[in-house]
Motif scaffolding. Structure first.
Motif, short mmCIF file in Angstrom:
data_model
loop_
_atom_site.label_atom_id
_atom_site.label_comp_id
_atom_site.label_asym_id
_atom_site.label_seq_id
_atom_site.Cartn_x
_atom_site.Cartn_y
_atom_site.Cartn_z
N LYS A 117 0.82 -1.23 0.00
CA LYS A 117 0.00 0.00 0.00
C LYS A 117 0.85 1.27 0.00
O LYS A 117 0.37 2.34 -0.39
N ASN A 118 2.09 1.15 0.45
CA ASN A 118 2.95 2.34 0.54
C ASN A 118 3.56 2.61 -0.84
O ASN A 118 4.69 2.23 -1.13
N ILE A 119 2.79 3.27 -1.69
CA ILE A 119 3.17 3.49 -3.08
C ILE A 119 3.46 4.97 -3.32
O ILE A 119 2.74 5.84 -2.85
N GLU A 120 4.55 5.22 -4.03
CA GLU A 120 4.94 6.56 -4.47
C GLU A 120 5.19 7.51 -3.31
O GLU A 120 5.04 8.72 -3.44
N ASN A 121 5.61 6.95 -2.17
CA ASN A 121 6.00 7.76 -1.01
C ASN A 121 7.47 7.50 -0.70
O ASN A 121 7.92 6.35 -0.67
N ILE A 122 8.21 8.57 -0.44
CA ILE A 122 9.62 8.42 -0.07
C ILE A 122 9.71 8.09 1.40
O ILE A 122 9.13 8.76 2.25
N THR A 123 10.45 7.01 1.70
CA THR A 123 10.60 6.54 3.07
C THR A 123 12.08 6.39 3.39
O THR A 123 12.87 6.01 2.52
N GLU A 124 12.46 6.69 4.63
CA GLU A 124 13.83 6.46 5.08
C GLU A 124 13.88 5.14 5.83
O GLU A 124 13.14 4.94 6.80
N VAL A 125 14.74 4.24 5.38
CA VAL A 125 14.78 2.88 5.92
C VAL A 125 16.23 2.47 6.19
O VAL A 125 17.12 2.73 5.37
N GLU A 126 16.46 1.84 7.34
CA GLU A 126 17.77 1.24 7.61
C GLU A 126 17.75 -0.18 7.04
O GLU A 126 16.93 -1.01 7.42
N ILE A 127 18.65 -0.44 6.10
CA ILE A 127 18.69 -1.75 5.44
C ILE A 127 20.02 -2.42 5.75
O ILE A 127 21.08 -1.80 5.62
N PRO A 128 19.99 -3.66 6.22
CA PRO A 128 21.25 -4.37 6.49
C PRO A 128 21.98 -4.71 5.19
O PRO A 128 21.41 -4.60 4.10
N GLU A 129 23.24 -5.12 5.30
CA GLU A 129 23.98 -5.50 4.11
C GLU A 129 23.31 -6.67 3.42
O GLU A 129 22.69 -7.53 4.07
N ARG A 130 23.42 -6.70 2.10
CA ARG A 130 22.78 -7.75 1.31
C ARG A 130 23.81 -8.42 0.41
O ARG A 130 24.56 -7.74 -0.29
N LYS A 131 23.83 -9.73 0.45
CA LYS A 131 24.73 -10.51 -0.40
C LYS A 131 24.11 -10.63 -1.79
O LYS A 131 22.92 -10.94 -1.92
N VAL A 132 24.93 -10.41 -2.80
CA VAL A 132 24.43 -10.48 -4.17
C VAL A 132 25.45 -11.17 -5.06
O VAL A 132 26.63 -11.28 -4.72
#
Length: 270
Positions: A117-132
């Motif tokens: 539901k959270n569409i087209e809204n800018i949000t500040e999020v802490e994201i952990p490291e991600r392996k790619v």
């Protein structure tokens, strides 16, 4: 019941190509006779050998192992080959279990993404490291992205499942974005499970500005400037090439209206 069968009959009965039957003859596993016209005639003995070959080849058992078994068949050797079959089957069951859990995880995330539901809204999020696993290769069109995604998948198909829970993403050239060019990409990547040890890059942890939207990818060019303005207004500095993450894309739906794309920018305070 016939005592002999021609190569066409055997090929159709076992769904085995004639070239394979000739190969089995070449390496000495089968020994068909010839009729007066020179056509191969397969005996009942050849048929029971084919039954064994078919079962063992279905488990990807090497031909040299199968040949050795057929040439040295004893009760002890049969028990050995059956134990080998059990080992192979157990391994396949483990692989299927992992694949099943992967599919269930993707089904869960797909349902959640479809209901986002959270569409087209800018949000500040802490994201952990991600392996790619990542393929660095500059490109500028969606069709090229699809080709590179397939290329990356082919390179790592032993640990990627396109309908699994691996999110696909691209990185976008920050310098080009600052020049108002919004379709200059620098890499494609798959996000792996956090426990996976077979990664080649890490997306850094930190504060990210995120924005999700539905619809075609042309919307990226509309939202990126808004995110840059948001960062400047709050004294943030963009620290890396922004990410375009495909949470729902052509792999799950043919309708662009159902696409869910998430833009991510790693930022730090000035």
């Amino acid at each position: 019941m016939k005592n002999y069968y021609k190569i066409n009959e055997i090929s159709n009965l076992y769904n085995i190509g004639k070239d394979s039957l000739r190969y089995y003859e070449e390496i000495g596993i089968l020994s068909p006779e010839r009729d007066t016209n020179g056509y191969r005639l397969y005996s009942i003995q050849d048929i029971w050998k084919l039954n064994i070959i078919k079962d063992l080849r279905n488990l990807n058992m090497p031909m040299e192992v199968i040949k050795d078994y057929l040439e040295n068949k004893t009760v002890e050797n049969t028990l050995d080959i059956l134990n080998e079959e059990i080992t192979i089957i157990n391994k396949k069951m483990e692989q299927l279990k992992v694949q099943k859990n992967t599919i269930l995880s993707r089904m869960k995330s797909l349902k959640e993404d479809a209901q986002e539901k959270n569409i087209e809204n800018i949000t500040e999020v802490e994201i952990p490291e991600r392996k790619v696993i990542m393929l660095n290769d500059g490109f500028s069109r969606d069709e090229e992205a699809d080709f590179l995604i397939k290329k990356l998948h082919k390179k790592h198909e032993d640990k990627l499942y396109l309908l699994g829970n691996n999110y696909v993403g691209v990185t976008m050239s920050l310098s080009k974005i600052n020049e108002k060019v919004y379709n200059a990409y620098t890499s494609v990547f798959f996000i792996l499970d956090s426990e996976d040890k077979n990664y080649d890059r890490i997306l850094p942890k930190g504060k990210y500005l995120t924005l999700s939207y539905r619809g075609g990818y042309e919307k990226t060019g509309h939202f990126l400037p808004l995110m840059l303005d948001y960062a400047r207004e709050r004294g943030y500095r963009v620290m890396a090439d922004p990410i375009e993450l495909y949470r729902i894309d052509v792999h799950e739906t043919s309708s662009a209206e159902e696409f869910l794309t998430e833009l991510q920018m790693l930022v730090e305070s000035n």
